[in-house]
Design a protein around this motif. Structure first.
Motif, PDB file in Angstrom:
ATOM      1  N   ILE A   1      -1.594  -6.201  -2.020  1.00 23.53           N
ATOM      2  CA  ILE A   1      -2.781  -5.700  -1.343  1.00 23.53           C
ATOM      3  C   ILE A   1      -3.843  -6.793  -1.354  1.00 23.53           C
ATOM      4  N   LYS A   2      -4.352  -7.125  -0.192  1.00 26.66           N
ATOM      5  CA  LYS A   2      -5.422  -8.108  -0.077  1.00 26.66           C
ATOM      6  C   LYS A   2      -6.781  -7.405  -0.019  1.00 26.66           C
ATOM      7  N   LYS A   3      -6.840  -6.284   0.734  1.00 26.69           N
ATOM      8  CA  LYS A   3      -8.116  -5.600   0.923  1.00 26.69           C
ATOM      9  C   LYS A   3      -7.887  -4.125   1.232  1.00 26.69           C
ATOM     10  N   VAL A   4      -8.764  -3.272   0.694  1.00 28.77           N
ATOM     11  CA  VAL A   4      -8.778  -1.850   1.014  1.00 28.77           C
ATOM     12  C   VAL A   4     -10.149  -1.546   1.615  1.00 28.77           C
ATOM     13  N   ASP A   5     -10.166  -1.062   2.853  1.00 29.05           N
ATOM     14  CA  ASP A   5     -11.421  -0.743   3.523  1.00 29.05           C
ATOM     15  C   ASP A   5     -11.577   0.773   3.575  1.00 29.05           C
ATOM     16  N   LYS A   6     -12.478   1.291   2.749  1.00 27.14           N
ATOM     17  CA  LYS A   6     -12.680   2.737   2.651  1.00 27.14           C
ATOM     18  C   LYS A   6     -13.357   3.309   3.886  1.00 27.14           C
ATOM     19  N   ASP A   7     -14.127   2.496   4.599  1.00 28.29           N
ATOM     20  CA  ASP A   7     -14.816   2.974   5.799  1.00 28.29           C
ATOM     21  C   ASP A   7     -13.860   3.213   6.958  1.00 28.29           C
ATOM     22  N   THR A   8     -12.915   2.296   7.148  1.00 31.40           N
ATOM     23  CA  THR A   8     -11.975   2.424   8.265  1.00 31.40           C
ATOM     24  C   THR A   8     -10.621   2.991   7.839  1.00 31.40           C
ATOM     25  N   LEU A   9     -10.478   3.310   6.538  1.00 30.00           N
ATOM     26  CA  LEU A   9      -9.222   3.817   5.980  1.00 30.00           C
ATOM     27  C   LEU A   9      -8.054   2.894   6.311  1.00 30.00           C
ATOM     28  N   THR A  10      -8.252   1.588   6.036  1.00 31.18           N
ATOM     29  CA  THR A  10      -7.189   0.631   6.283  1.00 31.18           C
ATOM     30  C   THR A  10      -6.873  -0.174   5.029  1.00 31.18           C
ATOM     31  N   LEU A  11      -5.672  -0.679   5.013  1.00 32.85           N
ATOM     32  CA  LEU A  11      -5.149  -1.483   3.917  1.00 32.85           C
ATOM     33  C   LEU A  11      -4.627  -2.775   4.534  1.00 32.85           C
ATOM     34  N   THR A  12      -5.028  -3.916   4.003  1.00 35.12           N
ATOM     35  CA  THR A  12      -4.553  -5.204   4.495  1.00 35.12           C
ATOM     36  C   THR A  12      -3.710  -5.851   3.405  1.00 35.12           C
ATOM     37  N   LEU A  13      -2.530  -6.317   3.798  1.00 41.32           N
ATOM     38  CA  LEU A  13      -1.644  -6.992   2.848  1.00 41.32           C
ATOM     39  C   LEU A  13      -1.868  -8.493   2.908  1.00 41.32           C
ATOM     40  N   ASP A  14      -1.256  -9.210   1.968  1.00 42.64           N
ATOM     41  CA  ASP A  14      -1.434 -10.659   1.876  1.00 42.64           C
ATOM     42  C   ASP A  14      -0.866 -11.414   3.073  1.00 42.64           C
ATOM     43  N   ASP A  15      -0.041 -10.749   3.905  1.00 44.46           N
ATOM     44  CA  ASP A  15       0.468 -11.396   5.118  1.00 44.46           C
ATOM     45  C   ASP A  15      -0.499 -11.251   6.293  1.00 44.46           C
ATOM     46  N   GLY A  16      -1.634 -10.546   6.062  1.00 42.53           N
ATOM     47  CA  GLY A  16      -2.655 -10.378   7.084  1.00 42.53           C
ATOM     48  C   GLY A  16      -2.510  -9.139   7.937  1.00 42.53           C
ATOM     49  N   LYS A  17      -1.403  -8.420   7.796  1.00 43.36           N
ATOM     50  CA  LYS A  17      -1.195  -7.206   8.598  1.00 43.36           C
ATOM     51  C   LYS A  17      -1.984  -6.042   8.002  1.00 43.36           C
ATOM     52  N   THR A  18      -2.499  -5.190   8.900  1.00 38.42           N
ATOM     53  CA  THR A  18      -3.330  -4.063   8.498  1.00 38.42           C
ATOM     54  C   THR A  18      -2.591  -2.757   8.776  1.00 38.42           C
ATOM     55  N   TYR A  19      -2.768  -1.803   7.887  1.00 36.53           N
ATOM     56  CA  TYR A  19      -2.100  -0.507   7.976  1.00 36.53           C
ATOM     57  C   TYR A  19      -3.129   0.599   7.838  1.00 36.53           C
ATOM     58  N   LYS A  20      -3.035   1.602   8.699  1.00 39.91           N
ATOM     59  CA  LYS A  20      -3.958   2.739   8.703  1.00 39.91           C
ATOM     60  C   LYS A  20      -3.480   3.760   7.678  1.00 39.91           C
ATOM     61  N   LEU A  21      -4.411   4.208   6.824  1.00 37.64           N
ATOM     62  CA  LEU A  21      -4.117   5.211   5.802  1.00 37.64           C
ATOM     63  C   LEU A  21      -4.585   6.580   6.287  1.00 37.64           C
ATOM     64  N   ASN A  22      -4.041   7.636   5.701  1.00 39.37           N
ATOM     65  CA  ASN A  22      -4.535   8.966   6.070  1.00 39.37           C
ATOM     66  C   ASN A  22      -5.664   9.371   5.127  1.00 39.37           C
ATOM     67  N   ALA A  23      -6.401  10.371   5.513  1.00 39.08           N
ATOM     68  CA  ALA A  23      -7.604  10.778   4.777  1.00 39.08           C
ATOM     69  C   ALA A  23      -7.294  11.288   3.373  1.00 39.08           C
ATOM     70  N   GLU A  24      -6.067  11.724   3.120  1.00 39.49           N
ATOM     71  CA  GLU A  24      -5.706  12.260   1.802  1.00 39.49           C
ATOM     72  C   GLU A  24      -5.321  11.175   0.799  1.00 39.49           C
ATOM     73  N   THR A  25      -5.248   9.943   1.215  1.00 41.14           N
ATOM     74  CA  THR A  25      -4.857   8.849   0.324  1.00 41.14           C
ATOM     75  C   THR A  25      -5.914   8.619  -0.759  1.00 41.14           C
ATOM     76  N   ASP A  26      -5.454   8.477  -1.985  1.00 46.02           N
ATOM     77  CA  ASP A  26      -6.354   8.178  -3.102  1.00 46.02           C
ATOM     78  C   ASP A  26      -6.681   6.681  -3.059  1.00 46.02           C
ATOM     79  N   LEU A  27      -7.762   6.353  -2.390  1.00 40.24           N
ATOM     80  CA  LEU A  27      -8.124   4.949  -2.194  1.00 40.24           C
ATOM     81  C   LEU A  27      -8.490   4.250  -3.496  1.00 40.24           C
TER      82      LEU A  27
END
Length: 86
Positions: free
Chosen positions: A27-53
């Motif tokens: 995990i490179k970054k977790v953005d709580k505002d946009t509910l996204t997770l960025t991995l070290d390869d630069g790709k971003t993934y959308k999380l659902n609202a129930e995820t324990d950020l």
């Protein structure tokens, strides 16, 4: 004619199906505002609202299953490392 309509309907369903994939990385970054997770390869993934950020921390190893929907990588499942470290 019914066969043609059925075949066209089946092709529409197949062509709109989401692509499923799996990846792993750090995990490179977790953005709580946009509910996204960025991995070290630069790709971003959308999380659902129930995820324990709060459980997701930069530097943590993670395995993600995702679907590509409307051009976004949407997380369907994830596996975090065991927190038990003896």
């Amino acid at each position: 004619m019914r066969t043609l309509i059925g075949a066209v309907g089946a092709m529409l369903i197949i062509s709109t199906a989401a692509f499923a994939g799996q990846t792993e990385g750090l995990i490179k970054k977790v953005d709580k505002d946009t509910l996204t997770l960025t991995l070290d390869d630069g790709k971003t993934y959308k999380l659902n609202a129930e995820t324990d950020l709060d459980a997701l921390k930069p530097g943590m190893d993670i395995v993600i299953a995702y679907d590509v929907t409307n051009g976004e990588n949407v997380v369907t499942d994830m596996q975090l490392p065991d927190s038990d470290q003896n």
